[in-house]
Design a protein around this motif. Structure first.
Motif, mmCIF file in Angstrom:
data_model
loop_
_atom_site.group_PDB
_atom_site.id
_atom_site.type_symbol
_atom_site.label_atom_id
_atom_site.label_comp_id
_atom_site.label_asym_id
_atom_site.label_seq_id
_atom_site.Cartn_x
_atom_site.Cartn_y
_atom_site.Cartn_z
ATOM 1 N N VAL A 164 0.819 -1.212 0.000
ATOM 2 C CA VAL A 164 0.000 0.000 0.000
ATOM 3 C C VAL A 164 0.852 1.261 0.000
ATOM 4 C CG1 VAL A 164 -1.734 1.323 1.273
ATOM 5 C CG2 VAL A 164 -1.912 -1.178 1.159
ATOM 6 N N SER A 165 1.826 1.332 0.915
ATOM 7 C CA SER A 165 2.577 2.582 1.071
ATOM 8 C C SER A 165 4.088 2.377 1.065
ATOM 9 C CB SER A 165 2.155 3.287 2.365
ATOM 10 O OG SER A 165 2.265 2.414 3.481
ATOM 11 N N GLY A 166 4.557 1.245 0.542
ATOM 12 C CA GLY A 166 5.987 0.994 0.480
ATOM 13 C C GLY A 166 6.708 1.972 -0.435
ATOM 14 N N TYR A 167 7.917 2.311 -0.074
ATOM 15 C CA TYR A 167 8.708 3.295 -0.811
ATOM 16 C C TYR A 167 8.898 2.904 -2.271
ATOM 17 C CZ TYR A 167 12.935 5.866 -2.170
ATOM 18 O OH TYR A 167 13.851 6.632 -2.835
ATOM 19 N N TYR A 168 9.233 1.632 -2.529
ATOM 20 C CA TYR A 168 9.455 1.188 -3.901
ATOM 21 C C TYR A 168 8.148 0.998 -4.663
ATOM 22 C CZ TYR A 168 14.367 0.291 -2.810
ATOM 23 O OH TYR A 168 15.675 0.423 -2.455
ATOM 24 N N VAL A 169 7.061 0.812 -3.948
ATOM 25 C CA VAL A 169 5.780 0.539 -4.597
ATOM 26 C C VAL A 169 5.113 1.819 -5.087
ATOM 27 C CG1 VAL A 169 3.449 -0.358 -4.226
ATOM 28 C CG2 VAL A 169 5.424 -1.589 -3.295
ATOM 29 N N LYS A 170 5.198 2.884 -4.295
ATOM 30 C CA LYS A 170 4.432 4.093 -4.631
ATOM 31 C C LYS A 170 5.254 5.170 -5.316
ATOM 32 C CE LYS A 170 5.109 6.447 -0.190
ATOM 33 N NZ LYS A 170 4.456 7.053 0.982
ATOM 34 N N ASN A 171 6.577 5.031 -5.339
ATOM 35 C CA ASN A 171 7.419 6.109 -5.861
ATOM 36 C C ASN A 171 8.137 5.741 -7.147
ATOM 37 O OD1 ASN A 171 6.884 7.758 -3.619
ATOM 38 N ND2 ASN A 171 8.538 6.820 -2.443
ATOM 39 N N ASP A 172 8.441 6.764 -7.938
ATOM 40 C CA ASP A 172 9.432 6.671 -9.007
ATOM 41 C C ASP A 172 10.667 7.362 -8.449
ATOM 42 O OD1 ASP A 172 11.048 6.773 -11.185
ATOM 43 O OD2 ASP A 172 9.759 8.068 -12.388
ATOM 44 N N PRO A 202 15.306 -3.714 -12.353
ATOM 45 C CA PRO A 202 15.840 -3.020 -13.530
ATOM 46 C C PRO A 202 15.768 -1.501 -13.503
ATOM 47 C CG PRO A 202 14.055 -4.555 -14.104
ATOM 48 C CD PRO A 202 14.036 -4.371 -12.638
ATOM 49 N N GLY A 203 15.310 -0.896 -12.413
ATOM 50 C CA GLY A 203 15.270 0.563 -12.344
ATOM 51 C C GLY A 203 14.366 1.158 -13.405
ATOM 52 N N ARG A 204 14.897 2.091 -14.178
ATOM 53 C CA ARG A 204 14.138 2.705 -15.261
ATOM 54 C C ARG A 204 14.223 1.902 -16.552
ATOM 55 N NH1 ARG A 204 12.221 7.778 -15.312
ATOM 56 N NH2 ARG A 204 12.522 9.098 -13.479
ATOM 57 N N GLY A 205 15.022 0.864 -16.560
ATOM 58 C CA GLY A 205 15.212 0.078 -17.777
ATOM 59 C C GLY A 205 16.396 0.535 -18.593
ATOM 60 N N SER A 206 17.166 1.494 -18.067
ATOM 61 C CA SER A 206 18.291 2.060 -18.823
ATOM 62 C C SER A 206 19.368 1.031 -19.123
ATOM 63 C CB SER A 206 18.901 3.233 -18.050
ATOM 64 O OG SER A 206 17.945 4.238 -17.811
ATOM 65 N N LEU A 207 19.697 0.195 -18.128
ATOM 66 C CA LEU A 207 20.741 -0.804 -18.329
ATOM 67 C C LEU A 207 20.327 -1.797 -19.405
ATOM 68 C CD1 LEU A 207 23.409 -2.128 -17.617
ATOM 69 C CD2 LEU A 207 22.262 -3.298 -15.708
ATOM 70 N N THR A 208 19.130 -2.344 -19.299
ATOM 71 C CA THR A 208 18.659 -3.294 -20.307
ATOM 72 C C THR A 208 18.578 -2.638 -21.676
ATOM 73 O OG1 THR A 208 17.416 -4.638 -18.712
ATOM 74 C CG2 THR A 208 16.707 -4.738 -20.999
ATOM 75 N N PRO A 244 5.090 -1.503 -9.184
ATOM 76 C CA PRO A 244 4.203 -1.260 -10.331
ATOM 77 C C PRO A 244 4.582 0.021 -11.071
ATOM 78 C CG PRO A 244 2.944 -1.830 -8.362
ATOM 79 C CD PRO A 244 4.350 -1.590 -7.914
ATOM 80 N N LYS A 245 4.966 1.050 -10.314
ATOM 81 C CA LYS A 245 5.339 2.316 -10.925
ATOM 82 C C LYS A 245 6.553 2.144 -11.829
ATOM 83 C CE LYS A 245 5.427 6.815 -11.498
ATOM 84 N NZ LYS A 245 4.391 7.520 -12.280
ATOM 85 N N LEU A 246 7.586 1.468 -11.329
ATOM 86 C CA LEU A 246 8.796 1.298 -12.118
ATOM 87 C C LEU A 246 8.576 0.363 -13.298
ATOM 88 C CD1 LEU A 246 11.708 1.191 -9.516
ATOM 89 C CD2 LEU A 246 11.158 2.979 -11.164
ATOM 90 N N SER A 247 7.712 -0.628 -13.150
ATOM 91 C CA SER A 247 7.465 -1.526 -14.281
ATOM 92 C C SER A 247 6.847 -0.752 -15.441
ATOM 93 C CB SER A 247 6.558 -2.686 -13.860
ATOM 94 O OG SER A 247 5.236 -2.252 -13.610
ATOM 95 N N GLN A 248 6.018 0.246 -15.144
ATOM 96 C CA GLN A 248 5.459 1.090 -16.193
ATOM 97 C C GLN A 248 6.547 1.917 -16.873
ATOM 98 O OE1 GLN A 248 2.356 3.453 -14.410
ATOM 99 N NE2 GLN A 248 1.181 1.685 -13.750
#
Length: 460
Positions: free
Chosen positions: A86-94, A140-146, A174-178
């Motif tokens: 619900v409110s995890g740092y990696y879940v809700k933020n970019d 994978p972060g923003r996907g830059s490495l891949t 979910p935010k980063l996967s987008q």
């Protein structure tokens, strides 16, 4: 085990968080996370009123849990703060890039990802060019490495001819996967309705390769795989232990009895399951951090590499079993008290590569850790820089290339603070040599083949 009275909890040894932060700041000699995790906060706090004061939702959640069950482990604290659904740092933020909380090597320079891409192709060729080639990145972060790696793959199509290359990303946010989907595939992805096979998003990269997203590494299909983990293991939850006169005791997170809206560290008075099982009998340090999750993941990687072939490359802040207290937070380019405003800052701890080596066991060959500076130089970053500079006509771009190169390899910046570590299949060893033709042949044993990045021979 944790159902104890508040009176008993007040008797625990208290470890003041502000003092720890000050000492850690002096120890690191800088006010940012080793030049790797920078930038400003981009989250919005969800506030509520508790006892007449505004308290962030994550802090309210944690204090409620502690009141119900007693102090929680540092590992549980990290897990809740970083990945609470619900409110995890990696879940809700970019949290990446100039507007996030840190920036990583792939965002600093294209050279980093390009050299990792060459390493992947090198290991695939050394394995005999299997027909199926899975590129798997954890976190994978923003996907830059891949993205940079796939550009290398496109440029080396003649070498990769005949290989069925696919991309697999393990991402809990979910935010980063987008963000990753937009970077790698544009509009060519779709969310999976059924999660039976562990895949929650699929698509096609801009170069035409299939790409899939997973929440867990065990959901990635079996097969020959090159696994990459860049700044992944340092965010996994750790247990912290302190050596006392009565033996090893676990450090917990508790509510400060003098300030109910604040958290504090305490030393649990009795042994815990973790303190009796996770610390080696020959441990010499007085303070130890152990990350069981990292051990489990490394064992899974080692097993798949041993059975299916492939390799893993891990790059992270770390040490080889020498450091003690490395748990820290980063927010707005600076060190941040790990217990202050939970959910609004990145939490991290240096990776213990000696622990990863121990957990990998004999199933694979482990190489490293070596410094990022040495790895990138072995991979030919100096030559790549000269090529880019020769083809550069813009003065500002020219200066930026030199600046980013310096950031990556300077010992005072990222050069020595990042370590590279690899898991390789035993099949990467040379076949036994044989002597004497027409005579009784004698096997002389296996000889390691050159591994790109870890030996100068790997560049030849």
């Amino acid at each position: 085990m944790f159902s104890i009275s508040r009176t008993c909890m007040r008797s625990f040894t208290h470890i003041p968080a502000p003092n720890r932060l000050s000492l850690l700041d002096c120890y690191l000699g800088c006010s940012q996370r080793a030049a790797g995790r920078w930038t400003g906060i981009s989250s919005r706090r969800c506030l509520s009123s508790v006892e007449g004061q505004t308290v962030p939702s994550m802090l309210r959640h944690l204090t409620s849990k502690i009141k119900a069950t007693g102090p929680i482990t540092v590992a549980e604290y990290m897990r809740e703060v970083l990945t609470n659904p619900v409110s995890g740092y990696y879940v809700k933020n970019d949290m990446l890039g100039a507007e996030g909380d840190f920036i990583t090597s792939p965002e600093i320079s294209q050279m980093f990802g390009e050299l990792i891409g060459i390493w992947c192709v090198s290991e695939w060729m050394a394995a005999g060019k299997p027909k199926a080639f899975q590129l798997v990145e954890l976190g994978p972060g923003r996907g830059s490495l891949t993205s940079d790696i796939l550009r290398v793959f496109s440029q080396l199509q003649s070498a990769l001819k005949g290989a069925a290359v696919s991309v697999h990303l393990v991402e809990v946010s979910p935010k980063l996967s987008q963000v990753q989907a937009e970077c790698l595939a544009g509009d060519h992805t779709q969310v999976c309705v059924s999660d039976e096979e562990g895949v929650y998003r699929t698509g096609t990269t801009q170069s035409g390769l299939p790409v899939s997203w997973y929440h867990r590494v065990e959901d990635v299909p079996r097969g020959f795989s090159i696994f990459l983990a860049h700044e992944f293991f340092d965010a996994l939850p750790i247990h912290k232990f302190q050596k006392t006169e009565k033996g090893w005791r676990e450090i917990m997170v508790d509510i400060d009895p003098e300030a109910p809206e604040k958290l504090r560290f305490v030393v649990f008075p009795a042994p815990t399951l973790a303190s009796t099982t996770l610390i080696p009998a020959d441990e010499k340090r007085e303070h130890v951090e152990v990350c069981p999750d990292s051990g489990v993941i490394v064992q899974k990687l080692a097993n798949q590499i041993a059975v299916e072939g492939g390799a893993a490359l891990i790059a992270d802040y770390g040490h080889d079993g020498t450091k003690t207290d490395t748990f820290r937070g980063f927010r707005g380019h600076k060190l941040h008290d790990v217990l202050l405003a939970p959910g609004t800052a990145d939490l991290t701890a240096d990776v213990d590569f000696s622990y990863l080596r121990r957990m990998a066991g004999d199933e694979v060959v482990c190489m490293g850790p070596i410094t990022q500076r040495l790895f990138l130089k072995n991979m030919g970053i100096d030559t790549r820089l000269q090529v880019l500079l020769r083809n550069c006509r813009d003065a500002s771009t020219h200066a930026q290339l030199i600046q980013s190169y310096n950031m990556l390899i300077n010992p005072e910046k990222m050069g020595h603070r990042f370590q590279f570590f690899s898991l390789l299949s035993h099949s990467r060893m040379a076949e036994p040599r044989e002597e004497g033709e027409g005579l009784k042949r004698r096997k002389k044993g296996r000889v390691p083949l050159p591994v790109a990045g870890f030996t100068h021979l790997g560049l030849q």
